[in-house]
Motif scaffolding. Structure first.
Motif, PDB file in Angstrom:
ATOM      1  N   LEU A 173      54.980  32.217  44.786  1.00 19.22           N
ATOM      2  CA  LEU A 173      53.872  31.785  45.651  1.00 19.22           C
ATOM      3  C   LEU A 173      52.760  31.142  44.835  1.00 19.22           C
ATOM      4  O   LEU A 173      52.186  30.118  45.233  1.00 19.22           O
ATOM      5  CB  LEU A 173      53.304  32.983  46.420  1.00 19.22           C
ATOM      6  N   THR A 174      52.452  31.746  43.691  1.00 18.44           N
ATOM      7  CA  THR A 174      51.372  31.232  42.839  1.00 18.44           C
ATOM      8  C   THR A 174      51.710  29.826  42.365  1.00 18.44           C
ATOM      9  O   THR A 174      50.867  28.914  42.414  1.00 18.44           O
ATOM     10  CB  THR A 174      51.154  32.176  41.632  1.00 18.44           C
ATOM     11  N   ASN A 175      52.951  29.657  41.968  1.00 12.23           N
ATOM     12  CA  ASN A 175      53.398  28.343  41.497  1.00 12.23           C
ATOM     13  C   ASN A 175      53.377  27.315  42.639  1.00 12.23           C
ATOM     14  O   ASN A 175      52.918  26.181  42.471  1.00 12.23           O
ATOM     15  CB  ASN A 175      54.820  28.525  40.934  1.00 12.23           C
ATOM     16  N   ALA A 176      53.843  27.724  43.815  1.00  8.07           N
ATOM     17  CA  ALA A 176      53.931  26.794  44.956  1.00  8.07           C
ATOM     18  C   ALA A 176      52.556  26.386  45.484  1.00  8.07           C
ATOM     19  O   ALA A 176      52.418  25.335  46.114  1.00  8.07           O
ATOM     20  CB  ALA A 176      54.757  27.438  46.073  1.00  8.07           C
ATOM     21  N   THR A 177      51.516  27.209  45.229  1.00 11.55           N
ATOM     22  CA  THR A 177      50.177  26.923  45.766  1.00 11.55           C
ATOM     23  C   THR A 177      49.195  26.506  44.665  1.00 11.55           C
ATOM     24  O   THR A 177      47.992  26.478  44.894  1.00 11.55           O
ATOM     25  CB  THR A 177      49.609  28.163  46.513  1.00 11.55           C
ATOM     26  N   ARG A 178      49.728  26.198  43.466  1.00  6.86           N
ATOM     27  CA  ARG A 178      48.842  25.983  42.301  1.00  6.86           C
ATOM     28  C   ARG A 178      47.881  24.806  42.469  1.00  6.86           C
ATOM     29  O   ARG A 178      46.834  24.764  41.829  1.00  6.86           O
ATOM     30  CB  ARG A 178      49.660  25.840  41.018  1.00  6.86           C
ATOM     31  N   ASP A 179      48.198  23.844  43.340  1.00  8.40           N
ATOM     32  CA  ASP A 179      47.308  22.684  43.524  1.00  8.40           C
ATOM     33  C   ASP A 179      46.121  22.985  44.438  1.00  8.40           C
ATOM     34  O   ASP A 179      45.257  22.132  44.625  1.00  8.40           O
ATOM     35  CB  ASP A 179      48.096  21.507  44.129  1.00  8.40           C
ATOM     36  N   PHE A 180      46.088  24.155  45.035  1.00 10.77           N
ATOM     37  CA  PHE A 180      45.039  24.455  46.022  1.00 10.77           C
ATOM     38  C   PHE A 180      44.110  25.531  45.470  1.00 10.77           C
ATOM     39  O   PHE A 180      44.496  26.698  45.353  1.00 10.77           O
ATOM     40  CB  PHE A 180      45.676  24.891  47.353  1.00 10.77           C
ATOM     41  N   THR A 181      42.897  25.105  45.151  1.00  8.98           N
ATOM     42  CA  THR A 181      41.987  26.014  44.450  1.00  8.98           C
ATOM     43  C   THR A 181      41.469  27.143  45.350  1.00  8.98           C
ATOM     44  O   THR A 181      41.008  28.160  44.845  1.00  8.98           O
ATOM     45  CB  THR A 181      40.784  25.238  43.878  1.00  8.98           C
ATOM     46  N   ASN A 182      41.528  26.945  46.663  1.00  7.83           N
ATOM     47  CA  ASN A 182      41.018  28.013  47.542  1.00  7.83           C
ATOM     48  C   ASN A 182      42.136  28.871  48.140  1.00  7.83           C
ATOM     49  O   ASN A 182      41.921  29.575  49.118  1.00  7.83           O
ATOM     50  CB  ASN A 182      40.093  27.462  48.638  1.00  7.83           C
ATOM     51  N   ILE A 183      43.326  28.788  47.527  1.00 13.95           N
ATOM     52  CA  ILE A 183      44.397  29.708  47.937  1.00 13.95           C
ATOM     53  C   ILE A 183      44.640  30.689  46.794  1.00 13.95           C
ATOM     54  O   ILE A 183      44.895  30.284  45.663  1.00 13.95           O
ATOM     55  CB  ILE A 183      45.710  28.965  48.286  1.00 13.95           C
ATOM     56  N   GLU A 184      44.548  31.974  47.143  1.00 10.62           N
ATOM     57  CA  GLU A 184      44.756  33.045  46.153  1.00 10.62           C
ATOM     58  C   GLU A 184      46.004  33.826  46.566  1.00 10.62           C
ATOM     59  O   GLU A 184      46.252  34.011  47.754  1.00 10.62           O
ATOM     60  CB  GLU A 184      43.516  33.964  46.218  1.00 10.62           C
ATOM     61  N   VAL A 185      46.774  34.264  45.600  1.00  6.56           N
ATOM     62  CA  VAL A 185      47.977  35.050  45.918  1.00  6.56           C
ATOM     63  C   VAL A 185      47.819  36.453  45.350  1.00  6.56           C
ATOM     64  O   VAL A 185      47.432  36.621  44.187  1.00  6.56           O
ATOM     65  CB  VAL A 185      49.239  34.389  45.327  1.00  6.56           C
ATOM     66  N   THR A 186      48.120  37.443  46.185  1.00  3.91           N
ATOM     67  CA  THR A 186      48.041  38.822  45.727  1.00  3.91           C
ATOM     68  C   THR A 186      49.042  39.677  46.508  1.00  3.91           C
ATOM     69  O   THR A 186      49.839  39.132  47.283  1.00  3.91           O
ATOM     70  CB  THR A 186      46.594  39.355  45.868  1.00  3.91           C
ATOM     71  N   SER A 187      49.006  40.980  46.297  1.00  2.00           N
ATOM     72  CA  SER A 187      49.869  41.863  47.093  1.00  2.00           C
ATOM     73  C   SER A 187      49.010  42.981  47.665  1.00  2.00           C
ATOM     74  O   SER A 187      47.873  43.183  47.238  1.00  2.00           O
ATOM     75  CB  SER A 187      50.983  42.434  46.221  1.00  2.00           C
ATOM     76  N   PHE A 188      49.577  43.687  48.640  1.00  2.00           N
ATOM     77  CA  PHE A 188      48.865  44.839  49.190  1.00  2.00           C
ATOM     78  C   PHE A 188      49.882  45.902  49.587  1.00  2.00           C
ATOM     79  O   PHE A 188      51.049  45.602  49.837  1.00  2.00           O
ATOM     80  CB  PHE A 188      47.982  44.450  50.389  1.00  2.00           C
ATOM     81  N   ALA A 189      49.414  47.151  49.612  1.00  2.00           N
ATOM     82  CA  ALA A 189      50.260  48.256  50.063  1.00  2.00           C
ATOM     83  C   ALA A 189      49.523  48.957  51.192  1.00  2.00           C
ATOM     84  O   ALA A 189      48.299  48.889  51.274  1.00  2.00           O
ATOM     85  CB  ALA A 189      50.495  49.227  48.907  1.00  2.00           C
ATOM     86  N   GLY A 190      50.257  49.593  52.060  1.00  2.00           N
ATOM     87  CA  GLY A 190      49.606  50.318  53.155  1.00  2.00           C
ATOM     88  C   GLY A 190      49.291  49.403  54.320  1.00  2.00           C
ATOM     89  O   GLY A 190      49.949  48.383  54.518  1.00  2.00           O
ATOM     90  N   LEU A 191      48.237  49.771  55.054  1.00  2.00           N
ATOM     91  CA  LEU A 191      47.903  49.007  56.256  1.00  2.00           C
ATOM     92  C   LEU A 191      47.181  47.705  55.913  1.00  2.00           C
ATOM     93  O   LEU A 191      46.296  47.677  55.054  1.00  2.00           O
ATOM     94  CB  LEU A 191      47.005  49.832  57.175  1.00  2.00           C
ATOM     95  N   LEU A 192      47.544  46.662  56.637  1.00  2.00           N
ATOM     96  CA  LEU A 192      46.890  45.366  56.430  1.00  2.00           C
ATOM     97  C   LEU A 192      45.387  45.454  56.722  1.00  2.00           C
ATOM     98  O   LEU A 192      44.574  44.853  56.017  1.00  2.00           O
ATOM     99  CB  LEU A 192      47.569  44.326  57.342  1.00  2.00           C
ATOM    100  N   VAL A 193      45.021  46.223  57.750  1.00  2.00           N
ATOM    101  CA  VAL A 193      43.589  46.307  58.081  1.00  2.00           C
ATOM    102  C   VAL A 193      42.788  46.979  56.954  1.00  2.00           C
ATOM    103  O   VAL A 193      41.619  46.647  56.740  1.00  2.00           O
ATOM    104  CB  VAL A 193      43.329  47.032  59.432  1.00  2.00           C
ATOM    105  N   ASP A 194      43.423  47.893  56.213  1.00  2.00           N
ATOM    106  CA  ASP A 194      42.728  48.525  55.080  1.00  2.00           C
ATOM    107  C   ASP A 194      42.528  47.515  53.952  1.00  2.00           C
ATOM    108  O   ASP A 194      41.484  47.508  53.292  1.00  2.00           O
ATOM    109  CB  ASP A 194      43.504  49.758  54.582  1.00  2.00           C
ATOM    110  N   PHE A 195      43.542  46.676  53.747  1.00  2.00           N
ATOM    111  CA  PHE A 195      43.392  45.597  52.755  1.00  2.00           C
ATOM    112  C   PHE A 195      42.257  44.659  53.190  1.00  2.00           C
ATOM    113  O   PHE A 195      41.412  44.276  52.369  1.00  2.00           O
ATOM    114  CB  PHE A 195      44.721  44.825  52.626  1.00  2.00           C
ATOM    115  N   CYS A 196      42.226  44.329  54.475  1.00  2.00           N
ATOM    116  CA  CYS A 196      41.165  43.441  54.985  1.00  2.00           C
ATOM    117  C   CYS A 196      39.790  44.064  54.732  1.00  2.00           C
ATOM    118  O   CYS A 196      38.872  43.383  54.260  1.00  2.00           O
ATOM    119  CB  CYS A 196      41.350  43.178  56.480  1.00  2.00           C
ATOM    120  N   LYS A 197      39.670  45.362  55.018  1.00  2.00           N
ATOM    121  CA  LYS A 197      38.388  46.062  54.809  1.00  2.00           C
ATOM    122  C   LYS A 197      38.000  46.013  53.337  1.00  2.00           C
ATOM    123  O   LYS A 197      36.859  45.715  52.990  1.00  2.00           O
ATOM    124  CB  LYS A 197      38.510  47.530  55.249  1.00  2.00           C
ATOM    125  N   SER A 198      38.989  46.297  52.459  1.00  2.00           N
ATOM    126  CA  SER A 198      38.686  46.380  51.022  1.00  2.00           C
ATOM    127  C   SER A 198      38.247  45.021  50.468  1.00  2.00           C
ATOM    128  O   SER A 198      37.526  44.956  49.485  1.00  2.00           O
ATOM    129  CB  SER A 198      39.895  46.899  50.247  1.00  2.00           C
TER     130      SER A 198
END
Ligand code: PNS
Length: 168
Positions: free
Chosen positions: A61-86
């Motif tokens: 994903l990082t390689n495929a989006t490398r031309d876009f400075t406002n796209i960040e790639v990361t991972s999350f565990a658990g609930l998506l809403v908790d990731f959103c809150k964090s």
């Protein structure tokens, strides 16, 4: 392309991305035109068996989006809403390919709203990719078909290498 009516803020595009397809990429790029910052987040604790590890998927994903400075790639565990809150993210962006996607996506959107007031924006997928899924791309690659035009170039190479490695 001109972006009429920039919406701003940070959104998350969550998923398994096993692996990322050109359909996913289209949604990320169009989101990056509309919002200030796009976080592409790979689910870590999925019950689904995956072809690529989370680290491999992040790398692809990082390689495929490398031309876009406002796209960040990361991972999350658990609930998506908790990731959103964090991360102080107030909205999710999901691509919809067809009506068949809608039931499940609506259910998740309603649940996420109920859980934590997190909104979901649905983006209609580019019709060029409306038939496309990660599973389809894997199936084609597994049996030696060409995945050109289905996945980013770096993913083509990774799929070929993965199936070659799995044969040995
Ligand atoms: O690419 P996928 O597998 O369709 O993505 C599904 C994903 C990762 C968006 C969804 O499973 C998710 O958000 N999982 C995290 C756990 C969670 O928050 N569950 C409640 C809402 S479904």
């Amino acid at each position: 392309m001109n972006s009429i009516g920039h919406l701003g803020g940070t959104v998350v595009c969550p998923g398994s991305f096993d692996p990322v397809t050109l359909g996913h990429l289209d949604v990320f790029v169009r989101s990056a035109e509309k919002f200030d910052h796009v976080v592409v987040a790979v689910l870590e604790n999925s019950t689904k068996t995956s072809l690529f590890t989370v680290a491999e998927r992040i790398q692809l994903l990082t390689n495929a989006t490398r031309d876009f400075t406002n796209i960040e790639v990361t991972s999350f565990a658990g609930l998506l809403v908790d990731f959103c809150k964090s991360r102080n993210i107030s909205a999710i962006v999901k691509g919809l390919r067809a009506v068949s996607d809608f039931d499940y996506e609506l259910q998740m959107a309603q649940l996420n709203h109920q859980l934590a007031n997190v909104e979901t924006f649905f983006m209609s997928s580019n019709p060029t990719y409306s038939f496309l899924s990660s599973s389809m791309a894997k199936e084609v690659a597994k049996y030696g078909g060409s995945v050109k035009g289905l996945v980013p170039e770096n993913v083509e190479d990774a799929l070929i290498a993965k199936f070659k490695a799995n044969k040995n």
